[in-house]
Design an enzyme around this catalytic site. Structure first.
Site, short mmCIF file in Angstrom:
data_model
loop_
_atom_site.label_atom_id
_atom_site.label_comp_id
_atom_site.label_asym_id
_atom_site.label_seq_id
_atom_site.Cartn_x
_atom_site.Cartn_y
_atom_site.Cartn_z
N HIS A 44 -26.51 107.27 61.12
CA HIS A 44 -28.09 107.37 61.68
C HIS A 44 -28.69 106.61 61.57
O HIS A 44 -29.91 106.40 61.64
CB HIS A 44 -28.41 108.79 61.00
CG HIS A 44 -27.48 110.25 61.10
ND1 HIS A 44 -27.69 110.63 62.28
CD2 HIS A 44 -27.03 110.78 60.60
CE1 HIS A 44 -27.69 111.84 62.04
NE2 HIS A 44 -26.76 111.75 61.20
N ARG A 69 -20.18 103.79 57.00
CA ARG A 69 -20.14 104.82 58.18
C ARG A 69 -20.45 104.72 59.23
O ARG A 69 -21.16 104.26 59.46
CB ARG A 69 -20.99 106.05 56.76
CG ARG A 69 -21.35 106.62 58.00
CD ARG A 69 -22.24 108.24 57.58
NE ARG A 69 -23.54 108.10 57.24
CZ ARG A 69 -24.21 109.29 57.54
NH1 ARG A 69 -24.60 110.52 56.92
NH2 ARG A 69 -25.51 109.08 57.72
N ASP A 83 -12.24 95.02 60.59
CA ASP A 83 -11.99 93.60 60.92
C ASP A 83 -13.39 92.40 59.93
O ASP A 83 -12.67 91.77 59.91
CB ASP A 83 -12.05 92.95 62.25
CG ASP A 83 -10.64 93.57 62.92
OD1 ASP A 83 -9.57 93.99 62.46
OD2 ASP A 83 -10.31 93.51 64.14
N GLU A 148 -19.98 118.34 55.12
CA GLU A 148 -20.88 119.16 55.76
C GLU A 148 -21.06 120.22 56.30
O GLU A 148 -22.01 120.58 57.16
CB GLU A 148 -21.45 117.59 57.06
CG GLU A 148 -21.75 116.00 55.87
CD GLU A 148 -22.39 115.49 57.17
OE1 GLU A 148 -22.88 114.76 56.63
OE2 GLU A 148 -21.04 114.64 58.04
N ASP A 174 -27.08 118.55 56.03
CA ASP A 174 -26.17 119.12 57.23
C ASP A 174 -25.82 120.24 56.21
O ASP A 174 -25.07 121.45 56.47
CB ASP A 174 -25.07 118.13 57.51
CG ASP A 174 -25.83 117.49 58.45
OD1 ASP A 174 -26.98 117.12 59.17
OD2 ASP A 174 -25.33 115.91 58.91
#
Length: 256
Positions: A44, A69, A83, A148, A174
């Site tokens: 988000h 995230r 990476d 969630e 959520d």
């Protein structure tokens, strides 16, 4: 490499903040402020892959661990993010043990998983510490699975039992919406769900975590057994500060 897994699993409280502005400035400020960890949000948040690199570089001088995230379970995205060398990764809306196994396979290097490795990427010091990274990564990368949904809650014990899942992280907004409940941790039915998640984590040697809006909620979740806690976000703090100053000026103008 600022591995965070053991610190998070052993800490009485592992205190963090959310970074969703894609800003290396706020990442550096978080490091200076002394957080144990920060969450760099590619689900988000407004940052992209290059912004992630700059945020990780901004945090390099500080002990603050970076957890990223990702938007979903995607082997390519996992590989690109890892990476760059974060200390951990968070995956939204994990609903089944099968999904948990899938994501662990994507973040572990063979023979324990299917994640590809390269010899010259940032996570291994551009090749200078490649052998050390290969030896440490599978044991030390922190993995947080977000609970969630109603389905995720139903399967939370099975998810917690998956080797490699370290944190059961509640997405309170959520989860409460999917359950049709208030996200107030003192609301009895929602509190029951929170306790179930914390209990599942504890029974399997994992940590329960969440994002809270204010210090009172942090105390409430800590009392419920949550130890991996983020308080607020860079975007929220900017909103609060600007709103407070604007309201002050409005009051000042009225009084003048």
């Amino acid at each position: 490499m600022k591995w965070a897994r053991q610190r998070a699993l052993q800490a009485r409280l592992f205190a963090g903040s959310w970074l969703n502005m894609g800003s290396s400035d706020t990442a550096e400020i978080a490091g200076l402020a002394g957080y144990d960890w920060v969450l760099i949000d590619l689900e988000h948040g407004s940052g992209d892959h290059k912004d992630l690199l700059h945020q990780l570089q901004a945090l390099e001088a500080y002990p603050t661990a970076a957890v990223v995230r990702v938007p979903n379970i995607d082997a390519v995205v996992f590989k690109q993010v890892l990476d760059l060398g974060p200390s951990g990764i968070m995956v939204p809306n994990v609903e089944t043990a099968e999904q948990a196994h899938q994501l662990i396979s994507c973040v572990r290097i063979p023979p324990l998983g299917k994640r590809g490795a390269a010899t010259s990427t940032r996570n291994s010091g551009y090749g200078f510490h490649y052998a050390q990274y290969l030896a440490e990564a599978n044991d030390n990368l922190l993995v947080a699975a977000q609970i969630e949904s109603r389905v995720g809650l139903h399967n939370v014990e099975a998810i917690a039992a998956v080797d490699g899942i370290d944190v059961l992280f509640v997405g309170p907004t959520d989860l409460s919406i999917d359950l049709g409940l208030s996200s107030d941790p003192e609301q009895p039915e929602f509190r029951e769900a929170l306790v179930r998640i914390a209990t599942a984590a504890q029974q399997h040697g994992k940590v329960a975590g969440t994002l809270v809006r204010n210090p009172q909620q942090a105390r409430q979740y800590l009392a419920l057994g949550y130890r991996f806690i983020a308080l607020g976000s860079d975007r929220g703090m900017v909103i609060q500060g600007m709103k407070a100053n604007a309201e002050f000026f409005s009051t000042l103008a009225t009084a003048a």
